[in-house]
Every structure is written in C-alpha cells, then in structure tokens.
Design a protein around this motif. Sequence first.
Motif, PDB file in Angstrom:
ATOM      1  N   ARG A   1       0.852  -1.187   0.000  1.00 37.83           N
ATOM      2  CA  ARG A   1       0.000   0.000   0.000  1.00 37.83           C
ATOM      3  C   ARG A   1       0.888   1.238   0.000  1.00 37.83           C
ATOM      4  O   ARG A   1       1.692   1.449   0.886  1.00 37.83           O
ATOM      5  N   GLN A   2       0.775   2.048  -1.055  1.00 32.81           N
ATOM      6  CA  GLN A   2       1.523   3.299  -1.148  1.00 32.81           C
ATOM      7  C   GLN A   2       0.637   4.301  -1.873  1.00 32.81           C
ATOM      8  O   GLN A   2      -0.584   4.244  -1.707  1.00 32.81           O
TER       9      GLN A   2
ATOM     10  N   TYR B   1      -0.296   4.407  -4.869  1.00 27.61           N
ATOM     11  CA  TYR B   1      -1.213   3.513  -5.568  1.00 27.61           C
ATOM     12  C   TYR B   1      -0.959   2.104  -5.054  1.00 27.61           C
ATOM     13  O   TYR B   1       0.195   1.662  -4.979  1.00 27.61           O
ATOM     14  N   ASP B   2      -2.019   1.408  -4.698  1.00 29.16           N
ATOM     15  CA  ASP B   2      -1.857   0.038  -4.221  1.00 29.16           C
ATOM     16  C   ASP B   2      -1.218  -0.822  -5.310  1.00 29.16           C
ATOM     17  O   ASP B   2      -1.624  -0.771  -6.472  1.00 29.16           O
ATOM     18  N   THR B   3      -0.225  -1.600  -4.914  1.00 26.05           N
ATOM     19  CA  THR B   3       0.575  -2.361  -5.859  1.00 26.05           C
ATOM     20  C   THR B   3       0.545  -3.843  -5.503  1.00 26.05           C
ATOM     21  O   THR B   3       0.689  -4.213  -4.344  1.00 26.05           O
ATOM     22  N   TYR B   4       0.351  -4.684  -6.507  1.00 22.95           N
ATOM     23  CA  TYR B   4       0.401  -6.140  -6.350  1.00 22.95           C
ATOM     24  C   TYR B   4       1.715  -6.642  -6.930  1.00 22.95           C
ATOM     25  O   TYR B   4       2.089  -6.263  -8.043  1.00 22.95           O
ATOM     26  N   ILE B   5       2.401  -7.494  -6.184  1.00 19.40           N
ATOM     27  CA  ILE B   5       3.718  -7.984  -6.576  1.00 19.40           C
ATOM     28  C   ILE B   5       3.646  -9.498  -6.746  1.00 19.40           C
ATOM     29  O   ILE B   5       3.445 -10.235  -5.774  1.00 19.40           O
ATOM     30  N   LEU B   6       3.777  -9.950  -7.981  1.00 21.68           N
ATOM     31  CA  LEU B   6       3.740 -11.376  -8.295  1.00 21.68           C
ATOM     32  C   LEU B   6       5.166 -11.886  -8.381  1.00 21.68           C
ATOM     33  O   LEU B   6       6.031 -11.245  -9.004  1.00 21.68           O
ATOM     34  N   THR B   7       5.427 -13.060  -7.782  1.00 20.25           N
ATOM     35  CA  THR B   7       6.779 -13.616  -7.836  1.00 20.25           C
ATOM     36  C   THR B   7       6.741 -15.099  -8.178  1.00 20.25           C
ATOM     37  O   THR B   7       5.833 -15.831  -7.765  1.00 20.25           O
ATOM     38  N   ASP B   8       7.732 -15.511  -8.949  1.00 21.26           N
ATOM     39  CA  ASP B   8       7.995 -16.910  -9.261  1.00 21.26           C
ATOM     40  C   ASP B   8       9.433 -17.166  -8.800  1.00 21.26           C
ATOM     41  O   ASP B   8      10.386 -16.747  -9.451  1.00 21.26           O
TER      42      ASP B   8
ATOM     43  N   LEU C   1       6.809  -9.361 -10.916  1.00 21.30           N
ATOM     44  CA  LEU C   1       5.955  -8.452 -11.677  1.00 21.30           C
ATOM     45  C   LEU C   1       5.233  -7.531 -10.712  1.00 21.30           C
ATOM     46  O   LEU C   1       4.718  -7.983  -9.685  1.00 21.30           O
ATOM     47  N   GLU C   2       5.208  -6.232 -11.032  1.00 20.79           N
ATOM     48  CA  GLU C   2       4.435  -5.287 -10.229  1.00 20.79           C
ATOM     49  C   GLU C   2       3.288  -4.743 -11.073  1.00 20.79           C
ATOM     50  O   GLU C   2       3.495  -4.319 -12.216  1.00 20.79           O
ATOM     51  N   VAL C   3       2.082  -4.757 -10.489  1.00 18.11           N
ATOM     52  CA  VAL C   3       0.864  -4.323 -11.175  1.00 18.11           C
ATOM     53  C   VAL C   3       0.145  -3.306 -10.308  1.00 18.11           C
ATOM     54  O   VAL C   3       0.009  -3.501  -9.095  1.00 18.11           O
ATOM     55  N   VAL C   4      -0.321  -2.237 -10.932  1.00 23.41           N
ATOM     56  CA  VAL C   4      -1.026  -1.176 -10.199  1.00 23.41           C
ATOM     57  C   VAL C   4      -2.437  -1.024 -10.798  1.00 23.41           C
ATOM     58  O   VAL C   4      -2.626  -0.297 -11.778  1.00 23.41           O
ATOM     59  N   PRO C   5      -3.432  -1.718 -10.226  1.00 25.80           N
ATOM     60  CA  PRO C   5      -4.785  -1.660 -10.782  1.00 25.80           C
ATOM     61  C   PRO C   5      -5.360  -0.244 -10.831  1.00 25.80           C
ATOM     62  O   PRO C   5      -6.001   0.134 -11.830  1.00 25.80           O
ATOM     63  N   ASP C   6      -5.112   0.554  -9.780  1.00 25.38           N
ATOM     64  CA  ASP C   6      -5.719   1.889  -9.699  1.00 25.38           C
ATOM     65  C   ASP C   6      -5.227   2.849 -10.775  1.00 25.38           C
ATOM     66  O   ASP C   6      -5.885   3.845 -11.066  1.00 25.38           O
TER      67      ASP C   6
END
Length: 292
Positions: free
Chosen positions: A11-12, A14-21, A28-33
Amino acid sequence: MMPVFAIAFRRQQYDTYILTDQTAQSRLEVVPDRGGIITSWQVQGRELLYMDTARFADPSLSVRGGIPILFPICGNLPDNTYTHDGQSYTLKQHGFARDLPWDVLDRVTHDKVSLTLGLSSSDQTRAVYPFNFQLEFTYTLKGQTLSLQQRYINHSSEAMPFSIGFHPYFLVLDKPQLQFEIPSTEALDQPSQAVQPFLNVFDFDRAEIDWAFPQLNSQVASVSDLSRHTHITLNYSPQFSALVFWTLKGKDFYCLEPWSALRNALNTGDRLFYLDPGATLDTEVNLTVDFT
C-alpha cells in the motif's frame, strides 16, 4: 519454506500487487488503480521495463513507462474526435483504459502466479464511448515469460467498434547496441505518413522515431540488447495486425507495441473490430526474455 508462487500487496500512493515466481527469479508489479498497468517486470533480478516515476506519481499526467493498456483506440484521432450514429464524441489518445482504476477479479498462486483485473463501462466511459463492455485481463508469470491474456465482452445491444493494443516501454541504456527482428519490409513514418523500406535498422540520432509496421508477415518480433545481454521476444495473437516502434532521443526506453489497428480506425473503419452484442473476443500477447 518460501512458496514458489506468491502475490504480495504493497500500500503506497497507488496500491501495488507484486507477483513472484521464485524458481525463475521473476517478479511483476501491477497497479490496478493506475490503469491496470504493469510497472515493473524483473527476471533474475534484472529490470526489463522503463518507468518515469515522476510522471507516474502525478495523476494528471499520462504514464510514461511500464506497459500501458490501449482501449478502445490505439494512437490518436484528428482533433480527438470520432463520429458514431451521427453523433460526435471526444476520445483522447490511446483511449481511457490506461487512466481508469481497474478491479482485482482473481489471484492464482497454485502451479503458476497470475492476477486478473477487470474494467467495466460506466457513466464516465459512456460519455465518450457509448457502449457497455467488460474487459478482463490476466497477467501471468511463467518462467521467463510474461503472458498478457485479454478478454473483451460486448454488453451493448449493438455491435461495438474498437481497437486494442499495449504500449510496453523497454529499458535500454545504449540504443546503438540494439538489434531488431521486426517482421516487416516497410515502415510507415506516422507523423509524415511516408512509407519507406525497412531493413531492421533505426537512426537513433533522430529526435523522435514513431514508425508503424502495418504489414506484418509473422506474429513474432524480437529485440536483442547487446549491452545488457538480453533477447526479448514478443508473440502476439493474429488480432494484432500491426506493430509500432517509438523512442525519444536522450530517453532510456524504446517501445515496441502490438496494435490491432492504426490511428483513427474509429473513423476510417480500417481493421476495426466490430464485436457483436453478447460476444466475446480473446487475445494474447507474450513477452519472453532470454539472457545471452
């Protein structure tokens, strides 16, 4: 033991989702907002995308970096205007999907890691684009590949016209060290509309390069960066009939963009999709990096 696939949330501004393998060391970083945008793609700890963080922090500016989404148009319209059923509408460059907040619809961390985002029509979108639609985009990390799967659904009572695309900004530190394999023998200079032969070479001394490749002979393109020892391959489904290359002198990016139609398609009808009421269109773009 750390999970192989994970999705974290930060949470910053813009809320950010961080996908990791973990196995592939990909992230991967994704910002839906902020338009459902991908802001970072790293493999083996190496960043592959460019991001202008100052522009990104200013909601009044368009994002320059990451992988913006283009819908319902690619490029711009003359005077930002198009006509439908005798009525004139205003739509700014690349459409509105890259500016609106998207919803998180699904998260998967079993056998793979993926995030599905959705955008639906609203009073705000119908004011500039009088159709009812639903978009569902799934971003998946598979080893050294980033998969972008898209679904477009028409909830209108009439056929829905649109074009689609992505605008990935790839990080580059030394442009003369780039080698291209773009599946086309001619290029269209978009500002001048001049068509010229293309031999997979660009003149990076120019202040700006904005070339379209409307006649592709393959659904695969690639770029090797000799200075970073990377080879990035784009695979795109047949609905993407054109590529666009764009860069600015003095900026550490180049864009290689899959588009379904060129500029002004909403007025010309050239390669425009007309999705029937209740129908669905599925498309896909895959980005793969190899280290040389």
